[in-house]
Design a protein around this motif. Sequence first.
Motif, PDB file in Angstrom:
ATOM      1  N   ARG A 196       1.937   5.539   4.821  1.00  0.00           N
ATOM      2  CA  ARG A 196       1.034   5.019   5.852  1.00  0.00           C
ATOM      3  C   ARG A 196       0.298   3.815   5.272  1.00  0.00           C
ATOM      4  N   LEU A 197       0.222   2.739   6.027  1.00  0.00           N
ATOM      5  CA  LEU A 197      -0.428   1.534   5.539  1.00  0.00           C
ATOM      6  C   LEU A 197      -1.895   1.796   5.222  1.00  0.00           C
ATOM      7  N   ASP A 198      -2.383   1.177   4.158  1.00  0.00           N
ATOM      8  CA  ASP A 198      -3.808   1.237   3.864  1.00  0.00           C
ATOM      9  C   ASP A 198      -4.587   0.661   5.038  1.00  0.00           C
ATOM     10  N   ALA A 199      -5.840   1.073   5.154  1.00  0.00           N
ATOM     11  CA  ALA A 199      -6.670   0.662   6.283  1.00  0.00           C
ATOM     12  C   ALA A 199      -6.691  -0.855   6.450  1.00  0.00           C
ATOM     13  N   GLU A 200      -6.923  -1.568   5.359  1.00  0.00           N
ATOM     14  CA  GLU A 200      -7.021  -3.027   5.441  1.00  0.00           C
ATOM     15  C   GLU A 200      -5.708  -3.661   5.865  1.00  0.00           C
ATOM     16  N   ILE A 201      -4.610  -3.111   5.378  1.00  0.00           N
ATOM     17  CA  ILE A 201      -3.301  -3.699   5.676  1.00  0.00           C
ATOM     18  C   ILE A 201      -2.906  -3.426   7.123  1.00  0.00           C
ATOM     19  N   LEU A 202      -3.346  -2.310   7.659  1.00  0.00           N
ATOM     20  CA  LEU A 202      -3.075  -2.008   9.066  1.00  0.00           C
ATOM     21  C   LEU A 202      -3.802  -3.006   9.971  1.00  0.00           C
ATOM     22  N   ARG A 203      -5.078  -3.241   9.685  1.00  0.00           N
ATOM     23  CA  ARG A 203      -5.838  -4.220  10.477  1.00  0.00           C
ATOM     24  C   ARG A 203      -5.252  -5.619  10.298  1.00  0.00           C
ATOM     25  N   ASP A 204      -4.941  -5.985   9.047  1.00  0.00           N
ATOM     26  CA  ASP A 204      -4.380  -7.318   8.787  1.00  0.00           C
ATOM     27  C   ASP A 204      -3.037  -7.509   9.494  1.00  0.00           C
ATOM     28  N   LEU A 227       3.745  -0.713  21.163  1.00  0.00           N
ATOM     29  CA  LEU A 227       4.476  -1.104  19.956  1.00  0.00           C
ATOM     30  C   LEU A 227       3.594  -1.027  18.718  1.00  0.00           C
ATOM     31  N   MET A 228       2.327  -1.401  18.848  1.00  0.00           N
ATOM     32  CA  MET A 228       1.426  -1.375  17.696  1.00  0.00           C
ATOM     33  C   MET A 228       0.952   0.035  17.363  1.00  0.00           C
ATOM     34  N   ASN A 229       1.271   0.986  18.210  1.00  0.00           N
ATOM     35  CA  ASN A 229       0.923   2.377  17.925  1.00  0.00           C
ATOM     36  C   ASN A 229       2.121   3.203  17.468  1.00  0.00           C
ATOM     37  N   LEU A 230       3.263   2.567  17.315  1.00  0.00           N
ATOM     38  CA  LEU A 230       4.437   3.280  16.819  1.00  0.00           C
ATOM     39  C   LEU A 230       4.295   3.584  15.332  1.00  0.00           C
ATOM     40  N   ASP A 231       4.867   4.684  14.915  1.00  0.00           N
ATOM     41  CA  ASP A 231       4.870   5.038  13.494  1.00  0.00           C
ATOM     42  C   ASP A 231       5.474   3.926  12.652  1.00  0.00           C
ATOM     43  N   GLU A 232       6.464   3.268  13.183  1.00  0.00           N
ATOM     44  CA  GLU A 232       7.159   2.222  12.432  1.00  0.00           C
ATOM     45  C   GLU A 232       6.240   1.050  12.112  1.00  0.00           C
ATOM     46  N   PHE A 233       5.230   0.824  12.950  1.00  0.00           N
ATOM     47  CA  PHE A 233       4.256  -0.235  12.675  1.00  0.00           C
ATOM     48  C   PHE A 233       3.174   0.252  11.721  1.00  0.00           C
ATOM     49  N   ILE A 234       2.765   1.502  11.874  1.00  0.00           N
ATOM     50  CA  ILE A 234       1.650   2.051  11.103  1.00  0.00           C
ATOM     51  C   ILE A 234       2.078   2.429   9.692  1.00  0.00           C
ATOM     52  N   ASN A 235       3.373   2.647   9.518  1.00  0.00           N
ATOM     53  CA  ASN A 235       3.892   3.059   8.215  1.00  0.00           C
ATOM     54  C   ASN A 235       4.766   1.977   7.612  1.00  0.00           C
ATOM     55  N   ALA A 286      -5.496   7.773  15.865  1.00  0.00           N
ATOM     56  CA  ALA A 286      -4.754   7.376  17.076  1.00  0.00           C
ATOM     57  C   ALA A 286      -5.696   6.761  18.106  1.00  0.00           C
ATOM     58  N   LEU A 287      -6.894   7.344  18.236  1.00  0.00           N
ATOM     59  CA  LEU A 287      -7.874   6.801  19.173  1.00  0.00           C
ATOM     60  C   LEU A 287      -8.336   5.414  18.743  1.00  0.00           C
ATOM     61  N   ALA A 288      -8.508   5.217  17.432  1.00  0.00           N
ATOM     62  CA  ALA A 288      -8.911   3.903  16.927  1.00  0.00           C
ATOM     63  C   ALA A 288      -7.836   2.860  17.205  1.00  0.00           C
ATOM     64  N   MET A 289      -6.576   3.219  16.996  1.00  0.00           N
ATOM     65  CA  MET A 289      -5.487   2.273  17.241  1.00  0.00           C
ATOM     66  C   MET A 289      -5.413   1.868  18.711  1.00  0.00           C
ATOM     67  N   MET A 290      -5.792   2.763  19.587  1.00  0.00           N
ATOM     68  CA  MET A 290      -5.722   2.465  21.019  1.00  0.00           C
ATOM     69  C   MET A 290      -6.962   1.742  21.528  1.00  0.00           C
TER      70      MET A 290
END
Length: 708
Positions: free
Chosen positions: A506-514, A698-706, A599-603
């Motif tokens: 799972r991407l680190d918090a900063e890398i997910l936002r970036d 698309l930005m909430n898919l596992d493939e994007f988050i991981n 999941a709620l934060a991503m949405m």
Amino acid sequence: MRLVIPFTFLASCSALAVEVRVEFNRDIRPILAAKCYACHGPDEDKREADLRLDVRAEAVKAAIKPGKPEASELWKRITHTDPADVMPPPSSPKQLTNVERDLFRRWIAEGAEYQNHWAFEPIKRPVVPKSDSKNPIDAFIEAKLRAHDLKPAPAADPIALIRRVYLDLTGLPPVPADLAALSGWSDQTYEQIVDRLLASPNFGERWARHWLDMARYADSNGFLGDGLRPNAYLYRDWVIQAFNTDLPFDQFTVQQIAGDLLPDPALEQLTATGFHRNAALNTEAGVDKEEARYQNIVDRVNTTGRVWMGLTVGCAQCHTHKYDPITIRDYYSFYAFFDNTEDRSDSKIKALTLTEVSKDRRQTYVHMAGDYTRRGPDVIPASLSALPPMTRPVQPEPNRLDLARWLVSPQHPLTSRVAVNHIWSKLLGFGFVRTPDDFGTAGESPSHPELLDWLATEFMRNGWSRKHLIKLIVMSATYRQSSAHREDIVELDPLNCLLARQNRIRLDAEILRDSALAVSGLLKRTIGGPSFRPPLPEDVFDVGRSSNWKASPGDEIYRRSLYIITLRSVLYPTLTTFDSPDAADACVRRERSNTPLQALAMMNDSVFVEAAQALALRAMHESPPEVAKRLRLLFKLTLNRPPRAEELQRLAVFHREQKARVEKNGAKALQVLGNNTSSIARPDQIEAATLVAVARVLMNLDEFINRE
């Protein structure tokens, strides 16, 4: 014949199979450390029945008869049926299993041989196993896999590998133009990508974040007042530059611990000493200044031990360590290196620095039971007695510069091992030692001890170059494996200790936002400079003193997450939701949780909502108006690959459904466009709102988050 110990017993990566002969370090020491040393270990104040089991000479006097289990008091006690005599006592939560008792019996029968703890042994360069692989890493990994009748996973798909190495080395996903390399894919093509990423200034940003976790970096003092440190960022920027210029790790170490003691130190070397100025500092009125000073130095001792040596030296602050050979006198001798330091704000560089007191120097002593008011025996600066001695100093007693040079001396058994383990963990998901801040007897043994030592010697041989080490790892077939699930290793190796595949992370918090900002086109890529303030919801300030928060102007709020201001009393909730550390202590390993809140934060979090809006508009601007082409572009921008036929079909169905919903709900549905509504031609607003919904999916898919 080989005895295979069930993995349920091991519950670690120390070993998955053992030969018939029991080995102390692998099989016995972990049990003693977990279940016996607390009462029968190094700590003389807590030792029961005057029995010490961590030293063979002591153990055989009273408890062990080598070669004779039935005559050994240890065997009698661990098999006793009387609650008054059995060990561990019934009140202990750490009871022995039958498998563990059998290991003790066999070990005693075989002579009860002890070994020095592996991490305190000198580092020797192992012979690389015979292999057809060009990379020595693969030779070691494959040899271990063969011993368990396993084969490595096939190579990852080139697209997945490109995304993986971009995220690992720069913390940013590739852009569509970067995927042009797929047309002529080869090992040489991949190596060119790796070299380009290592040379990118984004490399320093990504890897600085790993180090800043350990440096407990923040932009404020902490505690109730939480005063701002407006120039703290100068240390952060020094770390970025150190990674980008590949400052050798030995120099990187010396400059942070003792840059002020170098001959004619440069401004950069003084800035580096900000490492130990990062800790929280209590500046409240009425605080006991001597107690605060004591706690500050304790933090420096404990952090140095954790970060560079992977040792829990802090456990010896009040008494001799219960598991490792670190006495309370050792602790305060180490403490003495920092007892005459002084915090300073250097006017020349405006940075927080550390310096040595030259007049009215303090005499250091043991603080009995860790109480700063109770004075015990005097001590002078000295290294830990269980490790190789420090080179005799030029001055009357050793100083921090001697300490730093001792840490990176070739004879030190821990520093290079710990550093290699840390780097490996960022590229493979876990370190060889899965307790990266505890290489002591209570920590986990390495899954691949020979490879760890080979890499440690390679690291030092190549001038402590982190870029060389990272390239060696990412060029290996081990790193380049697929991370796909493998049924054949589930029972034998569910934690993937043997590395028969890559790990999905799972991407680190900063890398997910970036990543969200990058794919949307919002990311501002300015490197370095003062920290910025992102928008925050008002209820964040319902607790603590911090208030009057004002978000940074313009596109500053779209800078990389590395530059978000870290106020200890107002941590950015988007990052903490995804397990970013709180800067209270050195964070050597981040936890990775999986919660509904994420999941709620991503949405719903504003940064991800804005990114989805911008991504939808980007698709409209960069693609012809055909729905299929826009969906393909959205997919490629987000996941770095074209959609498969069935994926495109599902997206098309979703697009039709969402468009019907938007048309039905009118102006209310168009609110999803936010402040972008006025900039979109009215005929295009329905399509834009529909594409926002697609982008959010698309930005909430596992493939994007991981990272695969």
